[in-house]
Scaffold this active site. Structure first.
Site, PDB file in Angstrom:
ATOM      1  CE1 TYR A   1      -2.995   3.132   0.799  1.00 19.94           C
ATOM      2  CE2 TYR A   1      -2.499   2.825   3.137  1.00 19.94           C
ATOM      3  CZ  TYR A   1      -3.090   3.555   2.114  1.00 19.94           C
ATOM      4  OH  TYR A   1      -3.773   4.701   2.407  1.00 19.94           O
TER       5      TYR A   1
ATOM      6  CE  LYS B   1       6.778  -1.652  11.554  1.00 18.91           C
ATOM      7  NZ  LYS B   1       7.513  -1.680  10.279  1.00 18.91           N
TER       8      LYS B   1
ATOM      9  CB  SER C   1       4.094   2.069  13.564  1.00 22.15           C
ATOM     10  OG  SER C   1       2.765   2.214  13.999  1.00 22.15           O
TER      11      SER C   1
ATOM     12  CE1 TYR D   1       3.724  -3.554  12.336  1.00 22.48           C
ATOM     13  CE2 TYR D   1       2.302  -2.189  13.709  1.00 22.48           C
ATOM     14  CZ  TYR D   1       3.087  -2.347  12.584  1.00 22.48           C
ATOM     15  OH  TYR D   1       3.241  -1.308  11.701  1.00 22.48           O
TER      16      TYR D   1
HETATM   17  P1  NAD Z   1       1.663  -3.635   3.105  1.00 23.61           P
HETATM   18  O1  NAD Z   1       1.438  -4.971   3.718  1.00 23.61           O
HETATM   19  O2  NAD Z   1       0.683  -3.145   2.094  1.00 23.61           O
HETATM   20  O3  NAD Z   1       3.127  -3.552   2.479  1.00 23.61           O
HETATM   21  C1  NAD Z   1       4.202  -4.306   2.988  1.00 23.61           C
HETATM   22  C2  NAD Z   1       4.856  -4.979   1.788  1.00 23.61           C
HETATM   23  O4  NAD Z   1       5.969  -5.744   2.246  1.00 23.61           O
HETATM   24  C3  NAD Z   1       3.904  -5.950   1.076  1.00 23.61           C
HETATM   25  O5  NAD Z   1       3.940  -5.683  -0.307  1.00 23.61           O
HETATM   26  C4  NAD Z   1       4.482  -7.321   1.396  1.00 23.61           C
HETATM   27  O6  NAD Z   1       4.249  -8.245   0.342  1.00 23.61           O
HETATM   28  C5  NAD Z   1       5.948  -7.004   1.591  1.00 23.61           C
HETATM   29  N1  NAD Z   1       6.673  -7.919   2.470  1.00 23.61           N
HETATM   30  C6  NAD Z   1       6.285  -8.381   3.691  1.00 23.61           C
HETATM   31  N2  NAD Z   1       7.224  -9.180   4.190  1.00 23.61           N
HETATM   32  C7  NAD Z   1       8.235  -9.215   3.295  1.00 23.61           C
HETATM   33  C8  NAD Z   1       9.492  -9.872   3.248  1.00 23.61           C
HETATM   34  N3  NAD Z   1       9.896 -10.670   4.243  1.00 23.61           N
HETATM   35  N4  NAD Z   1      10.269  -9.694   2.163  1.00 23.61           N
HETATM   36  C9  NAD Z   1       9.877  -8.899   1.145  1.00 23.61           C
HETATM   37  N5  NAD Z   1       8.699  -8.267   1.123  1.00 23.61           N
HETATM   38  C10 NAD Z   1       7.887  -8.426   2.198  1.00 23.61           C
HETATM   39  O7  NAD Z   1       1.771  -2.578   4.305  1.00 23.61           O
HETATM   40  P2  NAD Z   1       1.835  -0.996   4.266  1.00 23.61           P
HETATM   41  O8  NAD Z   1       0.594  -0.486   4.888  1.00 23.61           O
HETATM   42  O9  NAD Z   1       2.220  -0.540   2.933  1.00 23.61           O
HETATM   43  O10 NAD Z   1       3.007  -0.750   5.315  1.00 23.61           O
HETATM   44  C11 NAD Z   1       4.339  -0.546   4.914  1.00 23.61           C
HETATM   45  C12 NAD Z   1       5.209  -0.396   6.139  1.00 23.61           C
HETATM   46  O11 NAD Z   1       4.734   0.697   6.922  1.00 23.61           O
HETATM   47  C13 NAD Z   1       5.210  -1.610   7.064  1.00 23.61           C
HETATM   48  O12 NAD Z   1       6.499  -1.795   7.576  1.00 23.61           O
HETATM   49  C14 NAD Z   1       4.254  -1.202   8.171  1.00 23.61           C
HETATM   50  O13 NAD Z   1       4.549  -1.861   9.378  1.00 23.61           O
HETATM   51  C15 NAD Z   1       4.519   0.280   8.258  1.00 23.61           C
HETATM   52  N6  NAD Z   1       3.371   1.030   8.803  1.00 23.61           N
HETATM   53  C16 NAD Z   1       2.155   0.929   8.196  1.00 23.61           C
HETATM   54  C17 NAD Z   1       1.071   1.605   8.726  1.00 23.61           C
HETATM   55  C18 NAD Z   1      -0.296   1.489   8.093  1.00 23.61           C
HETATM   56  O14 NAD Z   1      -1.285   1.840   8.745  1.00 23.61           O
HETATM   57  N7  NAD Z   1      -0.447   1.043   6.849  1.00 23.61           N
HETATM   58  C19 NAD Z   1       1.234   2.410   9.866  1.00 23.61           C
HETATM   59  C20 NAD Z   1       2.487   2.503  10.449  1.00 23.61           C
HETATM   60  C21 NAD Z   1       3.567   1.806   9.894  1.00 23.61           C
HETATM   61  C1  UD1 Z   2      -4.175   0.253  14.301  1.00 25.20           C
HETATM   62  C2  UD1 Z   2      -3.162  -0.598  15.005  1.00 25.20           C
HETATM   63  C3  UD1 Z   2      -1.844   0.163  15.102  1.00 25.20           C
HETATM   64  C4  UD1 Z   2      -1.394   0.646  13.723  1.00 25.20           C
HETATM   65  C5  UD1 Z   2      -2.517   1.508  13.145  1.00 25.20           C
HETATM   66  C6  UD1 Z   2      -2.205   2.047  11.770  1.00 25.20           C
HETATM   67  C7  UD1 Z   2      -4.523  -1.970  16.517  1.00 25.20           C
HETATM   68  C8  UD1 Z   2      -4.879  -2.258  17.949  1.00 25.20           C
HETATM   69  N1  UD1 Z   2      -3.665  -0.957  16.333  1.00 25.20           N
HETATM   70  O1  UD1 Z   2      -4.370   1.345  15.119  1.00 25.20           O
HETATM   71  O2  UD1 Z   2      -0.856  -0.654  15.640  1.00 25.20           O
HETATM   72  O3  UD1 Z   2      -0.199   1.406  13.846  1.00 25.20           O
HETATM   73  O4  UD1 Z   2      -3.689   0.698  13.057  1.00 25.20           O
HETATM   74  O5  UD1 Z   2      -2.169   1.007  10.844  1.00 25.20           O
HETATM   75  O6  UD1 Z   2      -4.941  -2.655  15.601  1.00 25.20           O
HETATM   76  N2  UD1 Z   2     -12.417   1.211  14.437  1.00 25.20           N
HETATM   77  C9  UD1 Z   2     -13.769   0.902  14.493  1.00 25.20           C
HETATM   78  N3  UD1 Z   2     -14.219  -0.099  13.686  1.00 25.20           N
HETATM   79  C10 UD1 Z   2     -13.410  -0.803  12.835  1.00 25.20           C
HETATM   80  C11 UD1 Z   2     -12.034  -0.465  12.792  1.00 25.20           C
HETATM   81  C12 UD1 Z   2     -11.569   0.533  13.624  1.00 25.20           C
HETATM   82  O7  UD1 Z   2     -14.523   1.508  15.232  1.00 25.20           O
HETATM   83  O8  UD1 Z   2     -13.886  -1.714  12.140  1.00 25.20           O
HETATM   84  C13 UD1 Z   2     -11.925   2.338  15.269  1.00 25.20           C
HETATM   85  C14 UD1 Z   2     -10.862   1.934  16.279  1.00 25.20           C
HETATM   86  O9  UD1 Z   2     -11.432   1.547  17.488  1.00 25.20           O
HETATM   87  C15 UD1 Z   2     -10.051   3.255  16.368  1.00 25.20           C
HETATM   88  C16 UD1 Z   2     -10.189   3.865  14.993  1.00 25.20           C
HETATM   89  O10 UD1 Z   2     -11.337   3.262  14.399  1.00 25.20           O
HETATM   90  O11 UD1 Z   2     -10.647   4.112  17.316  1.00 25.20           O
HETATM   91  C17 UD1 Z   2      -8.990   3.622  14.096  1.00 25.20           C
HETATM   92  O12 UD1 Z   2      -8.731   2.217  14.068  1.00 25.20           O
HETATM   93  P1  UD1 Z   2      -7.617   1.591  13.113  1.00 25.20           P
HETATM   94  O13 UD1 Z   2      -7.797   2.084  11.733  1.00 25.20           O
HETATM   95  O14 UD1 Z   2      -7.604   0.118  13.329  1.00 25.20           O
HETATM   96  O15 UD1 Z   2      -6.249   2.252  13.629  1.00 25.20           O
HETATM   97  P2  UD1 Z   2      -5.603   2.277  15.103  1.00 25.20           P
HETATM   98  O16 UD1 Z   2      -6.527   1.780  16.130  1.00 25.20           O
HETATM   99  O17 UD1 Z   2      -5.060   3.638  15.300  1.00 25.20           O
END
Ligand code: NAD
Ligand code: UD1
Length: 339
Positions: A13, A154, A126, A150
């Site tokens: 993503y 991090k 994160s 998780y």
């Molecule tokens: P995502 O799952 O869409 O992307 C992660 C990508 O890494 C995927 O394409 C997956 O196929 C690849 N991948 C996983 N393990 C691998 C491995 N061992 N070798 C090679 N490729 C591998 O997730 P995202 O939302 O794009 O997140 C990207 C990064 O940002 C992650 O490290 C995630 O922890 C961090 N992050 C995401 C969020 C969020 O809400 N999306 C928030 C905070 C941090």
């Molecule tokens: C989640 C992760 C966090 C990660 C973040 C961004 C958990 C406990 N935490 O946090 O580690 O960094 O996503 O990817 O999963 N909500 C609803 N209904 C739903 C989904 C969510 O009410 O179906 C509410 C939750 O209670 C929260 C808010 O929406 O208040 C946001 O939720 P979410 O998108 O899952 O993000 P985080 O809780 O911030």
């Protein structure tokens, strides 16, 4: 800036949006992804957006030979390290997989970078590392207390990077702590494509609006917030990846260890998000209030001042744009990349 950037997890993503931003900024992009949570179609679509398809290597960050081959084929200037597993609930059920992929994978990557002499790294951390903050907005010097495996992966990688940078002061490492990335590229051809049941709020709302799910379950309305529902700092993914381009620029200019929040500084409740999405999509989002989700916190938003000071970056897209762009992606790709 120019040069070749290795983007681990670049088919995912955030990574796929980062590819677009990097190519637009003039970088050559090589993606390493094992496709465990993504589709190579995302990269073809990046190519349609930018006119250049990122070079793609299907492989795992834990595969040292694969990494060595990538580094010997390309003169890599910097690595953006997105690859990893990210589902909190899954990390509780499968902790070893998370430590292996996120922590061991980062170690293998660092070793390969060291051998290849690549010393510039931007790491996806994160806001989850802060756990339940004592106050908001959250600054980078706040206490770290992640509450899930998780989150602990991090924090561990953050610690490893700090130790490594002390031992190797000529490296430049940026640890970016993202708040809640949402939205999609405005063209609607790339976006978030969760496999199975979405864990996060925005993709769930989008699936309800498009008619794939009957209703949203709102996890608790008895928090100490304005309307009782959880408050988060949602940030448009295009703003987030532009922040990465700024961070890349920064690490390529100076050595050191940098730790920076990427958020907007605004808190939005679940009910506010539902209303904004209904306005943007013109669709109803039925919902039901249910019990709190275990492990959830009431309120979480960033102090984004450091990013403004160090990177000259700030988020510019508002909640309406986050919802409109999510809706455009969801409506034109109701089943994600499989549509
Ligand atoms: P995502 O799952 O869409 O992307 C992660 C990508 O890494 C995927 O394409 C997956 O196929 C690849 N991948 C996983 N393990 C691998 C491995 N061992 N070798 C090679 N490729 C591998 O997730 P995202 O939302 O794009 O997140 C990207 C990064 O940002 C992650 O490290 C995630 O922890 C961090 N992050 C995401 C969020 C969020 O809400 N999306 C928030 C905070 C941090
Ligand atoms: C989640 C992760 C966090 C990660 C973040 C961004 C958990 C406990 N935490 O946090 O580690 O960094 O996503 O990817 O999963 N909500 C609803 N209904 C739903 C989904 C969510 O009410 O179906 C509410 C939750 O209670 C929260 C808010 O929406 O208040 C946001 O939720 P979410 O998108 O899952 O993000 P985080 O809780 O911030």
């Amino acid at each position: 800036m120019t040069g070749t950037v290795l983007v681990t997890g670049g088919a995912g993503y955030i990574g796929s949006h980062a590819c677009v931003a990097l190519i637009d900024a003039g970088y050559d992009v090589v993606v390493l992804d094992n496709l465990s949570n993504s589709s190579a179609v995302a990269l073809e679509r990046c190519g349609s957006i930018c006119g250049t398809v990122p070079e793609f290597v299907q492989g795992d960050i834990r595969d040292r030979q694969c990494l060595d081959a990538v580094f010997s084929r390309h003169t890599v200037r910097a690595v953006l390290h997105f690859a990893g597993l990210k589902a909190v609930g899954e990390s509780v059920a499968m902790p070893l997989e998370y430590y292996d992929c996120n922590v061991s994978g980062s170690l293998v990557l660092l070793e390969a970078m060291a051998k290849a002499g690549v010393k510039n790294l931007v790491f996806s951390s994160s806001a989850t590392v802060y756990g339940d903050p004592a106050t908001v907005p959250i600054r980078e010097d706040f206490n770290l207390a992640p509450t899930s495996p998780y989150g602990r992966t991090k924090r561990m990688v953050e610690d490893i990077l700090a130790d490594w940078q002390v031992a190797n002061p000529d490296w430049s490492i940026c640890r970016l702590r993202y708040f809640n990335p949402v939205g999609a590229h405005p063209g609607g051809t790339i976006g978030e494509d969760p496999q199975g049941h979405p864990n996060n709020l925005m993709p769930f709302i989008a699936q309800v609006a498009v008619g794939q799910r009957d209703k949203l379950f709102v996890f608790g309305d008895d928090y100490a917030t304005s309307d009782g529902t959880g408050v988060r700092d949602y940030i448009h993914v295009m703003d987030l990846v532009e922040g990465h381009v700024s961070a890349l620029d920064y690490v390529c200019r100076q050595t050191g260890l940098h730790t920076i929040n990427l958020g907007t500084g605004n808190g939005v409740s679940v009910l506010e998000m539902i209303s904004a999405f209904e306005r943007a999509s013109g669709k109803a989002v039925p919902y039901e209030i249910v019990a709190r989700r275990p492990g959830d916190i009431a309120t979480c938003w960033a102090d984004p001042t450091l990013a403004q000071t160090l990177l000259q970056w700030r988020a510019s897209r508002d909640l309406a744009q986050m919802c409109q762009d999510t809706w455009r992606w969801q409506a034109s790709n109701p089943r994600g990349y499989a549509s």
